[in-house]
Write a protein that holds these residues in place. Structure first.
Motif, short mmCIF file in Angstrom:
data_model
loop_
_atom_site.label_atom_id
_atom_site.label_comp_id
_atom_site.label_asym_id
_atom_site.label_seq_id
_atom_site.Cartn_x
_atom_site.Cartn_y
_atom_site.Cartn_z
N ILE A 1 0.83 -1.20 0.00
CA ILE A 1 0.00 0.00 0.00
C ILE A 1 0.87 1.25 0.00
CG2 ILE A 1 -1.67 1.35 1.34
CD1 ILE A 1 -2.90 -1.28 2.26
N ASP A 2 1.91 1.25 0.81
CA ASP A 2 2.82 2.40 0.85
C ASP A 2 3.47 2.63 -0.50
OD1 ASP A 2 2.35 3.00 3.53
OD2 ASP A 2 3.93 1.65 4.24
N LEU A 3 3.90 1.55 -1.17
CA LEU A 3 4.55 1.69 -2.47
C LEU A 3 3.58 2.20 -3.53
CD1 LEU A 3 6.73 -1.56 -2.54
CD2 LEU A 3 7.50 0.78 -2.19
N ILE A 4 2.36 1.67 -3.50
CA ILE A 4 1.36 2.11 -4.49
C ILE A 4 1.02 3.58 -4.30
CG2 ILE A 4 -1.04 1.82 -5.22
CD1 ILE A 4 -0.72 -1.18 -4.61
N VAL A 5 0.81 3.99 -3.06
CA VAL A 5 0.48 5.39 -2.78
C VAL A 5 1.64 6.30 -3.17
CG1 VAL A 5 0.02 7.04 -0.94
CG2 VAL A 5 -1.17 4.86 -0.98
N ALA A 6 2.87 5.92 -2.84
CA ALA A 6 4.03 6.74 -3.18
C ALA A 6 4.19 6.86 -4.69
CB ALA A 6 5.29 6.15 -2.55
N SER A 7 4.01 5.74 -5.40
CA SER A 7 4.14 5.77 -6.86
C SER A 7 3.04 6.62 -7.49
CB SER A 7 4.07 4.34 -7.41
OG SER A 7 5.11 3.54 -6.89
N THR A 8 1.83 6.53 -6.97
CA THR A 8 0.72 7.32 -7.51
C THR A 8 0.95 8.81 -7.30
OG1 THR A 8 -0.81 5.49 -7.06
CG2 THR A 8 -1.77 7.67 -7.42
N LEU A 9 1.37 9.18 -6.13
CA LEU A 9 1.65 10.60 -5.87
C LEU A 9 2.79 11.11 -6.73
CD1 LEU A 9 1.36 10.68 -1.95
CD2 LEU A 9 -0.30 11.53 -3.64
N MET A 10 3.81 10.28 -6.95
CA MET A 10 4.92 10.68 -7.81
C MET A 10 4.45 10.86 -9.24
SD MET A 10 8.21 11.31 -7.74
CE MET A 10 8.78 10.48 -6.25
N ALA A 11 3.57 9.96 -9.71
CA ALA A 11 3.07 10.06 -11.08
C ALA A 11 2.20 11.31 -11.26
CB ALA A 11 2.28 8.81 -11.44
N ILE B 1 2.70 9.00 3.62
CA ILE B 1 2.10 8.42 4.82
C ILE B 1 0.76 9.05 5.15
CG2 ILE B 1 3.30 10.04 6.34
CD1 ILE B 1 2.42 6.37 7.09
N SER B 2 0.58 10.33 4.79
CA SER B 2 -0.68 11.01 5.10
C SER B 2 -1.84 10.44 4.28
CB SER B 2 -0.55 12.51 4.84
OG SER B 2 -0.27 12.76 3.47
N ILE B 3 -1.52 9.85 3.11
CA ILE B 3 -2.55 9.23 2.28
C ILE B 3 -2.66 7.74 2.57
CG2 ILE B 3 -3.34 8.84 -0.09
CD1 ILE B 3 -3.27 11.78 0.73
N ALA B 4 -1.51 7.10 2.79
CA ALA B 4 -1.50 5.65 2.99
C ALA B 4 -2.09 5.25 4.33
CB ALA B 4 -0.07 5.11 2.87
#
Length: 245
Positions: free
Chosen positions: A196-206, A215-218
Motif C-alpha cells: 500500500i505504501d509503495l502504491i500510494v508513493a508511486s501514484t503521488l509521484m506520477a 504516509i498522510s494518504i497511505a
C-alpha cells in the motif's frame, strides 16, 4: 498465602535449583514450618518477593514474548507509533497469553498446586509436577536449530531424550525460537501494508504531488483496509493458532 506464593514460583525455583542444588531448595520448601514463625511483615515481604518473579516467568516460559512482539510490529506496520498505547498492547498480549497457556496452567494447578495445598504431595513432587507442563510446552515450541545453538554456546553435549534437557538450556532456546517465529509472522503482516505504501508513493509521484507525504494518504487507507478485513481478530486468531501447530 505464603504457600500459594511459593507454588507460583515453582518453575523458576526448579530453574534456580539446577545451579545451587535442588536438595536445599526442596528441603526448604518441605520444612516450611518456619514460615509460620515469621513476623507478619516478613511474611508480606516474602510473598511480594515471590510475586515479583511472575513477570520474568511470564516472559521466559509462556507465549507472551511472541504475542507482544507481533502486536507491537503490527502497530508499526500500520504506521501508528503510539496507537494503540503500550498499556493496551501489553494487556491484550497478557490475556491472549492466558488463553494460549490455559491447558498448561490447568495441568499445573491439577497436578501440583492443588495437591500441594491439600498436603497430598511433597514439595519435591510438586516441583516436578509443576515444571513438566511448562517443559512440554517449551519443547514443543522450540526449534531444533535454536536448541542446538544454545547447547553449542554452553559447550554442553546433546541430550539423548527430552527428559534430559536442562531448564537453563531450554529457556534461552525457547526464547530464541519465539523471537524468530514472531518476526516471521510480523514479516508476513508487513507485506500488504508495504505494498500500500509503495502504491500510494508511486501514484503521488506520477501525479507530480511530490510535496505530499505518502504516509498522510497511505495511513487512512491501511486503517480502512485493516478494519474491513477485521484485522485484529484475524491476527489474534492466527497467533493463538500458531501455538497449536
Amino acid at each position: 498465602m505464603i504457600k500459594q506464593a511459593l507454588m507460583l514460583i515453582l518453575p523458576l525455583t526448579l530453574f534456580s535449583s539446577s545451579a545451587v542444588g535442588s536438595e536445599s531448595i526442596v528441603t526448604l520448601l518441605e520444612n516450611s514450618s518456619w514460615i509460620n514463625d515469621l513476623a507478619p511483615e516478613l511474611k508480606i515481604l516474602f510473598t511480594l518477593t515471590a510475586l515479583s518473579i511472575l513477570p520474568a516467568l511470564l516472559i521466559a516460559m509462556t507465549a507472551f514474548t511472541r504475542i507482544v512482539i507481533v502486536l507491537s510490529l503490527l502497530r508499526q506496520a500500520l504506521g501508528l507509533m503510539q496507537t494503540p498505547p503500550n498499556v493496551v498492547i501489553i494487556t491484550l498480549a497478557f490475556f491472549l497469553t492466558w488463553f494460549a497457556m490455559q491447558p498448561v496452567f490447568n495441568k499445573v494447578k491439577d497436578d501440583a498446586i492443588t495437591p500441594y495445598l491439600k498436603e497430598e504431595i511433597s514439595a519435591s513432587l510438586a516441583l516436578d509436577n509443576g515444571i513438566q507442563p511448562f517443559r512440554q510446552f517449551m519443547i514443543s515450541q522450540t526449534k531444533e536449530e535454536d536448541f542446538a545453538a544454545v547447547l553449542d554456546m554452553a559447550k554442553h553435549p546433546v541430550p539423548n531424550s527430552a527428559d534430559e534437557i536442562e531448564i537453563q538450556h531450554l529457556i534461552p532456546a525457547f526464547l530464541l525460537s519465539e523471537l524468530k517465529t514472531a518476526f516471521q509472522i510480523a514479516f508476513v503482516i508487513f507485506i500488504p501494508f508495504l505494498l500500500i505504501d509503495l502504491i500510494v508513493a508511486s501514484t503521488l509521484m506520477a501525479l507530480g504531488m511530490i510535496m505530499v507525504p505518502p504516509i498522510s494518504i497511505a495511513l487512512p487507507i491501511k486503517i480502512m483496509l485493516f478494519i474491513l478485513i477485521d484485522g485484529w481478530t484475524l491476527v489474534t486468531q492466527s497467533l493463538l493458532g500458531s501455538f497449536l501447530s
